[in-house]
Write an enzyme that holds these catalytic residues in place. Structure first.
Site, mmCIF file in Angstrom:
data_model
loop_
_atom_site.group_PDB
_atom_site.id
_atom_site.type_symbol
_atom_site.label_atom_id
_atom_site.label_comp_id
_atom_site.label_asym_id
_atom_site.label_seq_id
_atom_site.Cartn_x
_atom_site.Cartn_y
_atom_site.Cartn_z
ATOM 1 N N ARG A 283 0.821 -1.231 0.000
ATOM 2 C CA ARG A 283 0.000 0.000 0.000
ATOM 3 C C ARG A 283 0.851 1.276 0.000
ATOM 4 O O ARG A 283 0.489 2.291 0.602
ATOM 5 C CB ARG A 283 -0.954 0.044 1.206
ATOM 6 C CG ARG A 283 -1.913 -1.101 1.267
ATOM 7 C CD ARG A 283 -2.948 -1.093 0.138
ATOM 8 N NE ARG A 283 -3.756 -2.297 0.224
ATOM 9 C CZ ARG A 283 -3.447 -3.447 -0.397
ATOM 10 N NH1 ARG A 283 -2.365 -3.542 -1.174
ATOM 11 N NH2 ARG A 283 -4.218 -4.500 -0.267
ATOM 12 N N SER B 22 -10.250 0.172 4.079
ATOM 13 C CA SER B 22 -9.454 -0.218 5.261
ATOM 14 C C SER B 22 -8.852 1.033 5.892
ATOM 15 O O SER B 22 -8.133 1.778 5.225
ATOM 16 C CB SER B 22 -8.334 -1.172 4.860
ATOM 17 O OG SER B 22 -8.893 -2.369 4.377
ATOM 18 N N GLU C 117 -3.856 3.485 6.887
ATOM 19 C CA GLU C 117 -3.824 3.284 5.425
ATOM 20 C C GLU C 117 -4.539 4.465 4.751
ATOM 21 O O GLU C 117 -4.097 4.980 3.731
ATOM 22 C CB GLU C 117 -4.517 1.966 5.040
ATOM 23 C CG GLU C 117 -4.517 1.741 3.526
ATOM 24 C CD GLU C 117 -4.936 0.333 3.134
ATOM 25 O OE1 GLU C 117 -4.620 -0.621 3.880
ATOM 26 O OE2 GLU C 117 -5.580 0.186 2.084
#
Ligand SMILES: Cc1cc2nc3c(=O)[nH]c(=O)nc-3n(C[C@H](O)[C@H](O)[C@H](O)COP(=O)(O)OP(=O)(O)OC[C@H]3O[C@@H](n4cnc5c(N)ncnc54)[C@H](O)[C@@H]3O)c2cc1C
Length: 317
Positions: free
Chosen positions: A180, A229, A299
Site C-alpha cells: 500500500r 481499510s 492506510e
C-alpha cells in the site's frame, strides 16, 4: 471556513488554461467519507498538456496535492491549503488495449472500468480491481490490491508530470512499491499507466470478477460512506483482528464509527466531521496498542489542516 482567494491574486498567470479553476471548493462532496473542509484552489485540468502548463506557471511556494476518486481520503475540517488537482474523465479517462496483453489507462479511469476493459479483451489478472472503488491514479500511489494481487503485479510503466510541469515515464521499479505504498516522488501527478496481464478465456475472467463482487457484498460495508481499510494490516496479522480484540468494533466518536460489519472500515454515519473520524482512528490505535501491543499504521490518507483548537496529537507517531 475559507481560504484567501488564490484566483484573485494569481488569476493572470492562468490565462490560456483550458481546465477548470475553483476557489474554496468543498471537498466533502468528492470524498467517500463525505467530510472535511475545502481546497483553497481546485484545478481540474483539461488534459496532460494543460496540467503541465498549469504547474509550470504556478509559483513554487504554493503546495500542490493530487486527489483521485477520494475513496481513501480523510480531509481535515480546516481544508487543504494551496492547490488540489483532480483529474477528470474527459482528459484522463481513456482506456486503450495494446498488443501482447497490455492495456493503457488514464489516471481518472475507475479501477473497475479497467477490469471490465481487460476482461473484454481477454486479458486476465485484473479481476481484483473489480472490488476497489478508486481510480487508476490512486491505485498507482497506493499500490492498491486485493485477493492476492497488487497494482505492482500488473504495472509496466507510469506517465507523470512533476511539480515544474515536466513529463516523465517511470518504470515499475521506479515506483518503489511496497504494501500500500509507492516511494515515487510525492509531488508527481500520475496521468496514465500501462499494465500487462496474461491472455485468458473471458468466461474464466468474468467468473473471477463475479466472485470478487460477491465477496465484497458479503464482507464489506460498501454502501456506506467509508474510506475502505482504515489501517494497514500489521506484519503477520490482520488489522480487523486486533481492532476486534481491543473491543473497537462499532466504537463511535460523534458521527464516526468503526463498522460493525468490518471493523477495520471507518464509516461516517451521517454527521461525522473530519475531526470525529480522525479522533476515532487515533482512539482505536491507542486501544489496540494497550490491548495487544500492536502499532497500527493508517492506510487512509489524512490530508489538510485542523481547525484551530481541534488539533489531534497522533497517539503513536
Ligand atoms: C468500500 C471500499 C473498499 C476498498 N477496498 C480496497 C481494497 O480492497 N484494496 C485497496 O488497496 N484499497 C481499497 N480501498 C481504498 C481505495 O479505494 C484505494 O486506495 C484506491 O486506490 C484509492 O484511489 P482513489 O482514486 O480513490 O484515490 P484517492 O483516495 O483520491 O487518493 C489516494 C492517494 O492517491 C493519491 N493520488 C490519487 N490520484 C493521484 C494521481 N493521479 N497522481 C498522484 N497521486 C494521486 C492521493 O494524493 C492520495 O495520496 C477501498 C475503499 C473503499 C471506500
Amino acid at each position: 471556513m475559507s481560504f484567501p482567494d488564490l484566483l484573485a491574486s494569481l488569476g493572470s498567470r492562468f490565462e490560456g488554461l483550458r481546465g477548470k479553476l475553483t476557489a474554496n471548493q468543498p471537498l466533502s462532496a468528492v470524498t467517500w467519507l463525505r467530510a472535511g473542509g475545502p481546497a483553497q484552489l481546485l484545478f481540474q485540468p483539461a488534459d496532460e498538456e494543460d496540467l503541465a502548463q498549469f504547474l509550470s506557471v504556478l509559483p513554487e511556494e504554493i503546495p500542490v496535492l493530487t486527489i483521485g476518486l477520494g475513496s481513501n481520503l480523510l480531509v481535515r475540517d480546516g481544508g487543504i491549503e494551496g492547490v488540489v488537482i483532480r483529474l477528470g474523465a474527459r482528459g484522463f479517462g481513456a482506456v486503450e488495449v495494446l498488443d501482447g496483453g497490455r492495456i493503457r489507462a488514464g489516471a481518472a479511469v475507475p479501477d473497475k472500468r479497467l477490469a471490465e476493459a481487460a476482461a473484454d479483451a481477454g486479458i486476465g489478472g485484473f479481476a481484483f480491481y473489480t472490488g476497489i472503488p478508486g481510480g487508476i491514479g490512486g491505485a498507482l500511489r497506493m499500490n492498491a490490491g486485493a485477493h492476492g494481487t497488487e497494482t505492482c503485479n500488473r504495472l509496466v510503466e507510469v506517465t507523470a508530470i512533476d511539480r515544474k510541469g515536466a513529463r516523465h515515464v517511470l518504470t515499475n521499479a521506479d515506483m518503489g512499491y511496497s504494501y500500500r505504498h509507492s516511494s515515487a516522488a510525492p509531488g508527481l501527478v500520475f496521468t496514465s499507466a500501462v499494465f500487462e496481464g496474461p491472455l485468458e478465456d473471458e468466461a474464466k475472467i468474468r467468473t473471477e470478477m463475479a466472485e470478487v463482487v460477491a465477496h465484497r457484498e458479503r464482507a464489506q460495508p460498501i454502501r456506506e460512506k467509508t474510506g475502505g481499510s482504515t489501517f494497514k494490516n500489521p506484519p503477520g496479522n490482520s488489522a480487523w483482528k486486533v481492532i476486534d480484540a481491543a473491543g473497537c468494533r462499532g466504537l463511535t466518536v460523534g458521527g464516526a464509527q468503526m463498522s460493525e460489519m468490518h471493523c477495520n472500515f471507518m464509516i461516517n454515519t451521517g454527521t461525522a466531521t473530519g475531526h470525529d473520524l480522525e479522533l476515532l482512528g487515533e482512539t482505536v490505535r491507542r486501544r489496540v496498542r494497550e490491548h495487544s501491543g500492536v502499532e497500527l499504521e493508517w492506510e487512509i490518507k489524512r490530508l489538510g489542516q485542523f481547525l484551530p483548537g481541534e488539533e489531534i496529537s497522533p497517539f503513536l507517531d
